[in-house]
Design a protein around this motif. Structure first.
Motif, PDB file in Angstrom:
ATOM      1  N   LEU B  96       0.825  -1.208   0.000  1.00 59.16           N
ATOM      2  CA  LEU B  96       0.000   0.000   0.000  1.00 59.16           C
ATOM      3  C   LEU B  96       0.862   1.263   0.000  1.00 59.16           C
ATOM      4  N   ILE B  97       1.888   1.258   0.842  1.00 59.31           N
ATOM      5  CA  ILE B  97       2.710   2.457   0.955  1.00 59.31           C
ATOM      6  C   ILE B  97       3.500   2.695  -0.319  1.00 59.31           C
ATOM      7  N   GLY B  99       2.815   2.424  -3.269  1.00 61.78           N
ATOM      8  CA  GLY B  99       2.151   3.156  -4.335  1.00 61.78           C
ATOM      9  C   GLY B  99       1.558   4.465  -3.872  1.00 61.78           C
ATOM     10  N   SER B 100       1.924   4.898  -2.674  1.00 70.49           N
ATOM     11  CA  SER B 100       1.256   6.090  -2.152  1.00 70.49           C
ATOM     12  C   SER B 100       2.170   7.300  -2.212  1.00 70.49           C
ATOM     13  N   LYS B 101       1.574   8.449  -1.970  1.00 71.79           N
ATOM     14  CA  LYS B 101       2.379   9.654  -1.865  1.00 71.79           C
ATOM     15  C   LYS B 101       3.035   9.670  -0.492  1.00 71.79           C
ATOM     16  N   GLY B 104       8.129   7.825   1.694  1.00 74.55           N
ATOM     17  CA  GLY B 104       9.276   7.882   2.601  1.00 74.55           C
ATOM     18  C   GLY B 104       8.866   8.273   4.006  1.00 74.55           C
ATOM     19  N   TRP B 106       5.881   7.828   5.409  1.00 74.97           N
ATOM     20  CA  TRP B 106       5.172   6.723   6.073  1.00 74.97           C
ATOM     21  C   TRP B 106       6.156   5.671   6.555  1.00 74.97           C
ATOM     22  N   ARG B 107       7.141   5.375   5.713  1.00 79.45           N
ATOM     23  CA  ARG B 107       8.097   4.343   6.117  1.00 79.45           C
ATOM     24  C   ARG B 107       8.838   4.768   7.371  1.00 79.45           C
ATOM     25  N   LEU B 108       9.136   6.061   7.478  1.00 81.52           N
ATOM     26  CA  LEU B 108       9.808   6.537   8.684  1.00 81.52           C
ATOM     27  C   LEU B 108       8.938   6.317   9.907  1.00 81.52           C
TER      28      LEU B 108
ATOM     29  N   ARG C  14      -6.810   2.950   0.592  1.00 78.44           N
ATOM     30  CA  ARG C  14      -5.366   2.803   0.780  1.00 78.44           C
ATOM     31  C   ARG C  14      -4.898   3.699   1.903  1.00 78.44           C
ATOM     32  N   TYR C  15      -5.263   4.995   1.762  1.00 76.62           N
ATOM     33  CA  TYR C  15      -4.772   5.938   2.775  1.00 76.62           C
ATOM     34  C   TYR C  15      -5.447   5.714   4.106  1.00 76.62           C
TER      35      TYR C  15
END
Lengths: 429, 296, 281
Positions: B96-97, B99-101, B104, B106-108, C14-15
């Motif tokens: 999900l992340i 493909g998202s805006k 970076g 979110w991963r943090l 998704r979000y």
């Protein structure tokens, strides 16, 4: 010629450095930073002496001795002794919880107490403490603090519930506990009638022992060969605690933290909680906190554990170590107290185990909190010093928890404990 | 071997020699030492040489101990659940992340727990799980759910710790899966889309098979780590009934440092090793069925 | 339903999921920082407090007065930094050997290294302590560093990375007469920089947060105390109520440097796994 002078100078230097070589003693303690470094005011002046100040005093009058304080948290103290001995880097002086003593003695870790010191201990110290420092019939160290248990209660909560006095019998306590517990509609408990110290196995096992002794029961047979948890006193003593759960006076989520935050009415604690309570209640302390003897089931009884200072049998400086300990713990100051007594009473807030020390600090020991503990020393039975004491305590603790969750009846829980404990006892006795 | 081959072999030995020297001292010695200890009745306070030899008695005792067996069961449940659920959640989130805006960012956020010491995690979650005034019960209360005694009720104690453990491990797993995801050539996806495949189909038939090698790595290393879990249960679980919460490493630690039974503790540690070894083989076998040969 | 609104719904979910999960990730952190600014009474109040009445910034100073965090930072930095360098060096050398060089016994030795990772930590505690005493390292930083200089995980990881470097690159260098060490230095290392960063981060963080071993060592040699052990001292004192807020502030001190390290290195980290073709494990 020049080389000759140089050699002489070097030898002189070497010899003089050896003459000034200090004897180093290491002292491993479980005390916290305030207790070791002293309590200081805002400018950094020492208001209450800590271990460091006493040690420096000794080193000043004994310049050939250097004492190093090693701070080890209580939970890691045994590990430290173990690991230290294994690596041949043991400390010289220990302050030990009495229950660890048996194992250490049997493994030859503790040095024998010098005769004059042993005599002084027998004469000058409280019986419960002498018992705590006695292992297999011999005194193995100088008792420091003796800690027994009492009922601590929140006067305001009691009053609000219609009670002017703390409970005088255990049945009263069960009753008051359930009446003082307030549960909200959403199921959360707003106020507990009774909570217990969940920070260690002692918080559960020691109050249990106090009830057992109150009923005239014993944990072990006199020869330590059998565990007596199948006796009717033992079962009754546990049932009395579970009854509180059954009647809703407490539950498994309750902790001493609830009492400290003013959300519980009663708890059975050791004396060293005084400073935490003072901080937690601030200026409401005096009007909120009350202390009373543990409400007896039959005879008034409390249970104690002791700490004692001892010397490692492998220490290379045993004589100097005992000399320091005598100075610290046996030699009286002009006011009749010892420096250790002063340190315990003033800084740690613990109860010294030397009789004269108990009289020397009225403002510390005769205050609203500690006075009851001191008074109850007369009714206090020391926790038994049996081999694998810590392991046995863990077994009892875990079985009591099973009973609290109603996963076992008190009888089953205790008989399971007895089975495991008997197996351990048979290894040693 | 050819001259060139010999030269390379020499270099090979040379390059692994620092590691081998290390292992010969810091691995062989401890293992032999502990193995000997496991056959003795030793309390750690007397020298190992003087301790009495008891053969397999420590091992036999452990297999007969309710608490040890419960610890093994708890650890099995813990390992399987945290690894499987953890990887599953990490996989979904990673996809999900990816493909998202702000990927970076979110991963943090998800990586925050990885840099946190276990003590902090245990303390904080201990506060969150408090029955009467913990945040989790407060939030559940908004939905009308009655307070749960997360850490003391034997039915929920292990679950509570597993939730915390999964929470703590997600970040690293997402990172690793993401890297693998980014390695899949975009052409595969483009081709599939042209053929009219929906996103779920793409995930199932393209993404997942290509991720299998990394999933093997994560499962194997995750299992090894989970089997040895000590910190979280020890910090968070002391007030729950022991049989419902204790793990093998915790049992070993207590046996050694509180009950002073070093011999028995060492035996427990070796039993744990055997279990980990077998678990590893099982994992490899399971993945073999899925087409991954091994660590090659 | 047309495809545009289908996509909208997909993105919405998704979000939604991401934010829901992220909320739970951040919540404990938020509470940790928030509680570190509370008074001891506020931390355990009912109903639970989310934000302090007045942020007690002085908590962060009070902690410094009770524990010398600066000293612990220095110890932790020295130990974590050196151990990381050691691991990078030994793992890259061994990783190259296992990935690209052939020698008799290669497979069994590699499997041996994998097996070493499966042994519980407890097995090493006492014997390593004994070894440190024998080598006379108990009183200096080496005792905290040496037992961690080699890591099976690191060897395994870098081997995977190095395996994806094309053999042709190495062979052409060999034809030019380069020694294996030269190849290691000038071809292998530069091409696995991202992998090296990844290993560096995980090793550093693991060492920084390591508790059990430093605890044992520093109970002997207090001057070697590291950050996690030092902060635990605060909560292990008998009176935990008075120090809850300090412990939390101390934990923030412990965590923040790691976040900085991660943010700083994370660019290399992500790229690392991608470039190496980790997908071909």
């Amino acid at each position: 010629m020049k080389r000759c002078i140089l050699t002489i100078l070097l030898v002189a230097l070497l010899v003089s450095s050896m003459a000034f070589a200090k004897t180093k003693l290491t002292f491993a303690v479980h005390w916290s930073d305030y207790q070791v470094e002293g309590i200081k005011d805002k400018e950094g002046n020492v208001v209450t002496k800590g271990l460091r100040q006493y040690v420096e005093e000794y080193m000043a009058s004994n310049p050939d001795i250097e004492i190093e304080i090693q701070m080890v948290p209580f939970g890691e103290y045994l590990t430290r002794i173990l690991v230290g001995r294994l690596a041949g880097a043991a400390s010289d002086i220990y302050v030990l919880y009495s229950l660890w003593g048996v194992q250490l003695v049997e493994s030859g870790v503790l040095d024998k107490v010098p005769k004059e010191v042993a005599t002084a201990i027998k004469n000058d110290f409280v019986e419960a403490a002498v018992g705590g420092a006695t292992i297999n019939g011999e005194i193995r160290g100088i008792p420091t603090e003796v800690a027994n248990y009492a009922l601590v209660y929140n006067k305001k909560i009691l009053k609000a519930g219609g009670y002017d006095e703390p409970p005088k019998t255990w049945d009263e306590l069960i009753d008051m506990a359930s009446k003082l517990t307030i549960k909200k509609e959403d199921g959360t408990v707003q106020q507990y009638g009774y909570v217990y110290d969940t920070s260690s196995n002692s918080g559960t096992v020691h109050p249990y022992l106090a009830r057992l002794y109150s009923l005239g029961g014993q944990l072990f047979s006199n020869d330590n060969k059998k565990c007596l948890l199948d006796s009717k006193e033992a079962i009754q003593a546990l049932d009395a605690e579970i009854e509180i759960f059954r009647r809703g006076g407490t539950d498994s989520a309750a902790t001493h933290g609830d009492f400290q935050n003013g959300r519980a009415a009663m708890v059975i604690l050791a004396p060293w909680w005084e400073s935490s309570l003072k901080i937690a209640f601030g200026d409401q302390y005096e009007e909120t906190i009350g202390v009373a003897p543990i409400p007896p089931m039959k005879d008034p009884k409390s249970v104690s554990y002791t700490w004692f200072v001892g010397v490692d049998a492998l220490s290379k400086n045993k004589k100097e170590a005992w000399k320091f300990l005598e100075w610290f713990c046996i030699e009286p100051l002009p006011n009749g107290a010892t420096r250790m007594g002063e340190f315990l009473a003033n800084n740690i807030g613990a109860i010294p185990s030397r009789k004269a020390d108990l009289d020397a600090f009225p403002d510390k020991l005769n205050d609203l909190y500690t006075s009851v503990y001191v008074q109850e020393l007369a009714n206090t039975v020391p926790e038994p010093n049996v081999a694998q004491g810590e392991e046995i305590k863990n077994i009892i603790w875990r079985e009591i928890i099973e009973a609290r969750h109603q996963r076992k009846t008190p009888e089953k829980a205790l008989s399971d404990a007895k089975r495991q404990i008997d197996e351990i006892l048979s290894e040693f006795y | 071997m050819s001259k060139v081959g010999r030269k390379r072999a020499r270099a090979g030995y040379g390059f692994i020699s620092p590691s081998l020297i290390f292992y010969s001292i810091f691995f062989i010695f401890p293992v032999v030492f502990s193995l000997i200890a496991s056959f003795k009745r030793w309390n750690g306070l007397i020298p190992l040489f003087s301790a009495a030899w008891v053969g397999l008695e420590n091992y036999k005792w452990l297999f007969g101990s309710d608490l040890f067996v419960s610890s093994v069961i708890n650890t099995v449940v813990y390992s399987v659940v945290t690894v499987v659920v953890g990887i599953f959640i990490s996989l979904i989130l990673a996809v999900l992340i990816n493909g998202s805006k702000l990927s970076g960012f979110w991963r943090l956020l998800f990586f925050l727990p990885t840099v946190t010491p276990a003590v902090a995690i245990g303390t904080i979650w201990g506060y969150l799980y408090r029955a009467n005034n913990g945040l989790i019960n407060q939030i559940l209360g908004w939905f009308g759910i009655k307070p749960i005694r997360w850490l003391t009720d034997p039915k929920t104690a292990l679950l509570s710790i597993m939730i915390t453990a999964i929470w703590a491990g997600i970040g690293m797993q997402i990172l690793i899966i993401t890297a693998s995801l980014q390695n899949i050539p975009q052409d595969y996806y483009d081709a599939a889309k042209i053929d009219g495949a929906g996103s779920f189909r793409i995930f199932w038939s393209i993404t997942l098979p290509l991720l299998r090698p990394i999933l093997l790595f994560l499962t194997a290393t995750g299992m090894i780590g989970a089997w040895q879990v000590f910190d979280l249960p020890y910090i968070m679980g002391t007030n729950a009934p022991a049989k419902s919460i204790m793990t093998v490493s915790w049992y070993v630690y207590e046996t050694a440092f509180q009950s002073l039974r070093m011999g028995r503790a060492s035996a427990g540690a070796f039993i744990l090793f055997c279990i980990i070894f077998v678990a590893n083989i099982l994992v490899l076998r399971a993945f073999k069925k899925g087409g991954i040969e091994g660590y090659e | 339903m047309n495809s545009k609104s289908k996509r909208f719904i997909k993105e919405f979910f998704r979000y939604l999921i991401i934010i829901f999960a992220a909320f739970w990730m951040v919540l404990p952190f938020f509470w940790m920082v928030s509680a570190s600014l509370m008074t001891p009474q506020e931390i355990t109040s009912i109903p639970p407090k989310w934000i302090p009445e007045k942020p007690q910034w002085h908590n962060y100073i009070d902690v410094l007065e009770r524990v010398p965090i600066g000293k612990y930072y220095l110890n932790s930095l020295l130990v974590a930094g050196t151990a990381t360098l050691g691991v990078i060096l030994t793992s890259s050398l061994a990783g190259y050997a296992f990935a690209k060089l052939n020698f008799p016994g290669k497979k069994p030795v590699f499997q041996f290294i994998l097996v070493t990772m499966m042994f519980p930590v407890f097995i090493f505690l006492i014997p390593n302590f004994f070894l440190m005493k024998t080598f006379g390292m108990l009183t200096n930083h080496l005792s905290l560093i040496v037992p961690f200089l080699v890591s099976g995980y690191g060897i395994f990881l870098l081997r995977q990375f190095i395996m994806s470097i094309p053999d042709e690159l190495l062979d052409s260098a060999r034809i030019d007469g380069a020694s294996e060490f030269k190849i290691y230095r000038s071809i292998i290392l530069p091409n696995i920089k991202p992998g090296l960063s990844a290993l560096a981060i995980t090793t550093f963080i693991g060492q920084w947060n390591n508790f059990l071993w430093p605890m044992i060592i520093s109970s002997f040699s207090p001057n070697l105390m590291t950050v996690p052990v030092g902060i635990q001292r605060l909560s292990l004192a008998f009176a935990s109520a008075e120090t809850q807020h300090l412990v939390l502030a101390g934990l923030v001190y412990q965590v923040v440097p790691m976040l900085i390290v991660f943010v700083y290195f994370q660019k290399n980290f992500i790229k690392g796994f991608v470039v190496s073709g980790f997908g071909n494990v």
